[in-house]
Design an enzyme around this catalytic site. Structure first.
Site, PDB file in Angstrom:
ATOM      1  CE  LYS A 245      -3.799  -2.245  -0.110  1.00 28.82           C
ATOM      2  NZ  LYS A 245      -4.615  -2.232  -1.338  1.00 28.82           N
TER       3      LYS A 245
ATOM      4  CE  LYS B  69     -10.405  -4.714  -4.566  1.00 33.47           C
ATOM      5  NZ  LYS B  69      -9.310  -4.330  -5.467  1.00 33.47           N
TER       6      LYS B  69
END
Length: 368
Positions: A165, A265
Site C-alpha cells: 500500500k 473485484k
C-alpha cells in the site's frame, strides 16, 4: 426450483495482522460483512457474501449493501435462482448499480446452480484451467522498514506476491517500494497500489522516483484519465482497479491509460457473473488479471477461487484469499491456501459448508 426465502446475516471480520492501512488515512481493524442465504422450494440453500472496505474505499458501505438486498429480495421470490440472466434483469430493474448488494445474491445463485448441476462453479464458468494458482497478500501502509519486515514474515508462509500500500508522500512511497523489493527474492511479483490516493502531481513524482524498479503501479489516481496522464510519464507497467467498473472502462484502461493488467473485484461488478464477463474481456484484450473481492471471509474466498481456477494461467496474475487475512471463519476456514497458492473446492457449487448455527440470528428475512 424457485426462491422461497432470502435471509441476511451480519458478522465482523477482524484483520489478522492488526490494522489494515491504506492511503489517505484509511484504516480499520475489522470490517462488517454480509452473508446471504437463499432457500428454495425444494429444500436447497445457496450462500453469498459481500463486504465493503469501510465506506471510503468504494461508493458502498455495509448498511447500504443490506438495504439494497432488502429492496431487491421481495422481487426475487418465485424466480429460478439458476437462471442468472433473469435474476440480474430483475435486480437491475429495481436498483441502478449497487453492485455489492447484487454480488451477494449472485454468488448465492451460482452456489445453487452448481449444486443443482452437481458440479463446482469453476466447471460452469469456463472449466478448470488450472489446478492451483498463485495468491498475493497486501502489505499495510507503514514505515518502510515495517513493511519490509511484514513481507519477510509472510514470505515464510510461501507467499511470493505482494501488493504494498502506497499513495501518500511520493518520496516515502518510493522508499517503501525499494525496501519491500529488497526484502523479496528476485522472482517476487510486487505491486505498488495507491488505491487512487495520489493527486496528479504526487503520482508523477512517485513513478519518476520508482523508475527502474521491478514493480507494477496500481491505480495511481482515482480517475482513469488521470492515470493515463501519469502513465505517459512512466516506464513502469500499470494495473487498474477501482475505476474499472464495466466493459467501457476496461477498454479505456487499456487503450487510453495503456494498462497491461486489471484487478477484478466481484462486488464491484455484481458478483461471479460480472467477474467472468470482465475476465473474459480482459483475457481477449491480452491483459493480465487479479481476481479477488473488496473484502470477505470463507464464502468470498470460495467464490474468488472458482473464478480464478477457470482463468487461463497465462492471464491470471494472482488472486487473494481473504480468509487468510481475517480471523473469523464461517465455513471451517475453507478454502485454505497452501504455500502461497490456492485451489477451488471441488464439491458442487461453492464447495464449502457454511455453519449457520455459528451465526447470530438473521438481520432480516424475506419469504413468500
Amino acid at each position: 426450483m424457485k426462491i422461497a426465502a432470502i435471509e441476511v446475516f451480519g458478522y465482523q471480520l477482524t484483520y489478522a495482522h492488526g490494522e489494515y492501512v491504506m492511503s489517505g488515512g484509511r484504516a480499520a481493524q475489522s470490517q462488517a460483512s454480509t452473508l446471504v442465504r437463499i432457500r428454495t422450494d425444494d429444500g436447497q440453500e445457496g450462500w453469498g457474501e459481500s463486504s465493503t472496505l469501510g465506506g471510503t474505499y468504494l461508493p458502498a458501505f455495509a448498511e447500504g449493501i443490506r438495504a439494497g438486498i432488502q429492496v431487491m429480495a421481495p422481487a426475487l421470490l418465485g424466480l429460478d435462482p439458476r437462471n442468472l440472466s433473469v435474476i440480474h434483469q430483475r435486480m437491475n430493474a429495481l436498483l441502478l448499480d449497487q453492485q455489492g448488494a447484487k454480488s451477494a445474491i449472485d454468488i448465492a445463485c451460482w452456489d445453487l446452480l452448481g449444486k443443482a448441476a452437481g458440479l463446482p462453479i469453476a466447471m460452469l464458468t469456463g472449466g478448470i484451467a488450472q489446478a492451483d494458482f498463485p495468491l498475493y497478500e497486501a502489505v499495510p501502509l507503514a514505515a518502510p522498514e515495517a513493511m519490509a519486515e511484514f513481507v519477510r514474515l509472510r514470505s515464510l508462509s510461501g507467499i511470493n506476491r505482494f501488493q504494498l500500500k502506497v499513495g501518500n508522500d511520493p518520496f516515502e512511497d518510493a522508499l517503501r517500494t525499494r525496501r519491500v523489493i529488497e526484502a523479496c527474492p528476485a522472482d517476487a511479483v510486487i505491486v505498488a497500489d495507491a488505491n487512487g490516493g495520489w493527486n496528479l502531481q504526487a503520482a508523477m513524482k512517485a513513478v519518476s522516483e520508482m523508475a527502474g524498479l521491478n514493480v507494477l503501479v496500481e491505480q495511481p489516481c482515482r480517475d482513469t484519465a488521470d492515470c493515463a496522464l501519469v502513465q505517459r510519464m512512466s516506464s513502469l507497467p500499470l494495473s487498474m482497479d477501482e475505476s474499472v467498473t464495466n466493459a467501457a472502462e476496461l477498454y479505456r484502461a487499456k487503450y487510453e491509460a495503456n494498462a497491461c493488467s486489471v484487478n477484478i473485484k466481484l462486488a464491484r461488478v455484481g458478483g461471479i457473473s460480472g467477474a467472468i464477463r470482465m475476465r473474459d474481456l480482459a483475457q481477449d484484450l491480452g491483459m493480465t488479471i487479479c481476481i479477488e473481492d473488496v473484502w470477505g471471509g470463507d464464502v468470498t474466498s470460495a467464490a474468488v477461487a472458482h473464478v480464478a481456477a477457470s482463468t487461463r494461467p497465462d492471464a491470471l496474475l494472482h488472486a487473494s484469499f481473504f480468509n487468510d487475512w481475517t480471523r473469523e471463519h464461517v465455513a471451517g476456514y475453507q478454502p485454505r491456501s497452501v504455500q502461497g497458492r490456492g485451489k477451488a473446492p471441488m464439491a458442487p457449487g461453492l464447495g464449502i459448508a457454511v455453519d449457520a448455527g455459528a451465526l447470530d440470528a438473521p438481520l432480516f428475512q424475506v419469504a413468500g
